[in-house]
Write a protein that holds these residues in place. Structure first.
Motif, PDB file in Angstrom:
ATOM      1  N   LEU A 102      13.555 -14.376 -37.422  1.00 43.05           N
ATOM      2  CA  LEU A 102      13.366 -12.988 -37.858  1.00 43.05           C
ATOM      3  C   LEU A 102      11.958 -12.774 -38.407  1.00 43.05           C
ATOM      4  CD1 LEU A 102      16.805 -12.328 -39.633  1.00 43.05           C
ATOM      5  CD2 LEU A 102      16.032 -11.444 -37.419  1.00 43.05           C
ATOM      6  N   LEU A 103      11.475 -13.745 -39.172  1.00 45.22           N
ATOM      7  CA  LEU A 103      10.125 -13.647 -39.730  1.00 45.22           C
ATOM      8  C   LEU A 103       9.075 -13.617 -38.620  1.00 45.22           C
ATOM      9  CD1 LEU A 103       8.025 -13.785 -42.044  1.00 45.22           C
ATOM     10  CD2 LEU A 103       8.232 -16.277 -41.936  1.00 45.22           C
ATOM     11  N   VAL A 107       6.432 -10.736 -37.739  1.00 43.42           N
ATOM     12  CA  VAL A 107       4.997 -11.032 -37.805  1.00 43.42           C
ATOM     13  C   VAL A 107       4.337 -10.788 -36.450  1.00 43.42           C
ATOM     14  CG1 VAL A 107       3.322 -12.907 -38.061  1.00 43.42           C
ATOM     15  CG2 VAL A 107       5.144 -12.634 -39.737  1.00 43.42           C
ATOM     16  N   GLY A 108       5.050 -11.128 -35.360  1.00 47.42           N
ATOM     17  CA  GLY A 108       4.496 -10.952 -34.024  1.00 47.42           C
ATOM     18  C   GLY A 108       4.172  -9.515 -33.678  1.00 47.42           C
ATOM     19  N   THR A 113      -1.574 -13.474 -32.317  1.00 42.11           N
ATOM     20  CA  THR A 113      -0.811 -14.717 -32.187  1.00 42.11           C
ATOM     21  C   THR A 113      -1.506 -15.914 -32.824  1.00 42.11           C
ATOM     22  OG1 THR A 113       0.140 -13.888 -30.124  1.00 42.11           O
ATOM     23  CG2 THR A 113       0.324 -16.246 -30.533  1.00 42.11           C
ATOM     24  N   VAL A 114      -2.795 -16.076 -32.540  1.00 41.80           N
ATOM     25  CA  VAL A 114      -3.523 -17.242 -33.078  1.00 41.80           C
ATOM     26  C   VAL A 114      -3.528 -17.223 -34.602  1.00 41.80           C
ATOM     27  CG1 VAL A 114      -5.753 -18.415 -33.173  1.00 41.80           C
ATOM     28  CG2 VAL A 114      -4.954 -17.439 -31.011  1.00 41.80           C
ATOM     29  N   ALA A 116      -1.326 -15.761 -36.574  1.00 38.27           N
ATOM     30  CA  ALA A 116       0.034 -16.028 -37.046  1.00 38.27           C
ATOM     31  C   ALA A 116       0.347 -17.517 -36.998  1.00 38.27           C
ATOM     32  CB  ALA A 116       1.038 -15.255 -36.199  1.00 38.27           C
ATOM     33  N   ILE A 117      -0.064 -18.189 -35.931  1.00 32.24           N
ATOM     34  CA  ILE A 117       0.189 -19.629 -35.810  1.00 32.24           C
ATOM     35  C   ILE A 117      -0.586 -20.404 -36.872  1.00 32.24           C
ATOM     36  CG2 ILE A 117      -0.183 -21.644 -34.323  1.00 32.24           C
ATOM     37  CD1 ILE A 117       0.427 -19.850 -31.924  1.00 32.24           C
ATOM     38  N   MET A 118      -1.852 -20.039 -37.065  1.00 33.23           N
ATOM     39  CA  MET A 118      -2.693 -20.754 -38.048  1.00 33.23           C
ATOM     40  C   MET A 118      -2.162 -20.585 -39.465  1.00 33.23           C
ATOM     41  SD  MET A 118      -6.533 -20.027 -36.577  1.00 33.23           S
ATOM     42  CE  MET A 118      -7.295 -20.884 -37.960  1.00 33.23           C
ATOM     43  N   ILE A 119      -1.597 -19.413 -39.758  1.00 32.12           N
ATOM     44  CA  ILE A 119      -1.120 -19.153 -41.121  1.00 32.12           C
ATOM     45  C   ILE A 119       0.267 -19.750 -41.352  1.00 32.12           C
ATOM     46  CG2 ILE A 119      -0.401 -17.328 -42.726  1.00 32.12           C
ATOM     47  CD1 ILE A 119      -2.548 -15.540 -41.385  1.00 32.12           C
ATOM     48  N   LEU A 120       1.174 -19.516 -40.396  1.00 32.42           N
ATOM     49  CA  LEU A 120       2.577 -19.863 -40.628  1.00 32.42           C
ATOM     50  C   LEU A 120       2.964 -21.273 -40.209  1.00 32.42           C
ATOM     51  CD1 LEU A 120       4.248 -16.491 -39.587  1.00 32.42           C
ATOM     52  CD2 LEU A 120       3.948 -17.381 -41.897  1.00 32.42           C
TER      53      LEU A 120
END
Length: 206
Positions: A102-103, A107-108, A113-114, A116-120
Motif C-alpha cells: 500500500l505504501l 508513493v509510486g 521511481t529512482v 522512491a527506491i533510493m529512499i525506501l
C-alpha cells in the motif's frame, strides 16, 4: 518489427542505454519511413515533429512537477516517517507485506521511481529480510509496485502520457485503466504472497 529487436537487443547487449535506445529507434524509424517505405515527406516530418514536441512538453511538465513534489516529500522525511510507522505496527509477515504494498503504491503515484527506491529500499530492506523475504523477491515486489503507481489515478504520470498520446481526456483514460489496474493489483498480490511465481527464473538460473 525490427524496432523491439534493436531496442531490447541493444540494451541487454550493453550496446547503449535505454535513453540512447530511444534515440536509435527514432533514427531507425526515420530511415525506414523515408527510404524504405517512403511514406514520409518533408511536410509530414514537420507535422510529426510538432506533435512529438507537444507530447514531450506535456509529459515533461508533469514529470517536472512530480519531481519537485518528490523533493518536498524527501525534505520533509515523509516517506521515512510513514515507512517506519508501518513497520512498527505489526509483527505479522502477511500484514507487513500488505502495508508495504500500500505504501509503495501510494508513493509510486507521487515520486519518481529512482527517488522512491533510493529512499525506501534501505528502510524496508532490513524489515523484509528479517521476515525471511528473499532480497530478489523484495526487489521484484518493489519495482512492480512503483510501476503500477505510474498508472494509478489521479496522479500517475503515465495517465497523462496516455491521454496526450491518445488525444483524449484524463477522465476517459482513468475509466479505461481501472479494469487493468484491478488485474495488476491482483497480480501484485500473487507475486507478493506466492514467491515461486517471481522466483522461478532466478532460482532456475541459480
Amino acid at each position: 518489427l525490427l524496432s523491439p529487436v534493436i531496442i531490447l537487443g541493444g540494451i541487454y547487449g550493453g550496446i547503449f542505454t535505454p535513453t540512447e535506445a530511444a534515440a536509435v529507434s527514432v533514427v531507425y524509424s526515420l530511415i525506414i519511413g523515408l527510404f524504405v517505405h517512403k511514406e514520409l515527406n518533408f511536410k509530414q516530418m514537420l507535422d510529426v515533429t510538432k506533435r512529438a514536441c507537444e507530447t514531450t512538453a506535456t509529459i515533461l511538465v508533469v514529470i517536472g512537477c512530480a519531481t519537485g513534489f518528490s523533493k518536498v516529500l524527501t525534505l520533509g522525511r515523509i516517506p521515512t516517517t510513514v515507512a517506519t510507522l508501518l513497520t512498527t505496527m505489526t509483527d505479522s509477515k502477511v500484514l507487513i507485506l500488505l502495508l508495504i504494498n500500500l505504501l509503495l503504491l501510494l508513493v509510486g503515484c507521487f515520486m519518481e521511481t529512482v527517488c522512491a527506491i533510493m529512499i525506501l529500499a534501505p528502510i524496508l530492506f532490513p524489515v523484509v529480510t528479517a521476515l525471511g523475504v528473499d532480497p530478489v523477491h523484495f526487489g521484484i515486489i518493489m519495482v512492480t509496485n512503483l510501476a503500477i503507481g505510474f498508472i494509478t489515478p489521479p496522479l500517475g504520470v503515465n495517465l497523462f502520457v496516455a491521454s496526450r498520446v491518445g488525444k483524449t481526456t484524463l477522465d476517459v483514460v482513468i475509466k479505461g485503466i481501472i479494469p487493468f489496474l484491478v488485474l495488476m493489483i491482483a497480480t501484485l498480490m500473487l507475486i507478493t504472497y506466492v514467491p515461486a511465481i517471481s522466483m522461478f527464473l532466478p532460482n532456475l538460473l541459480g
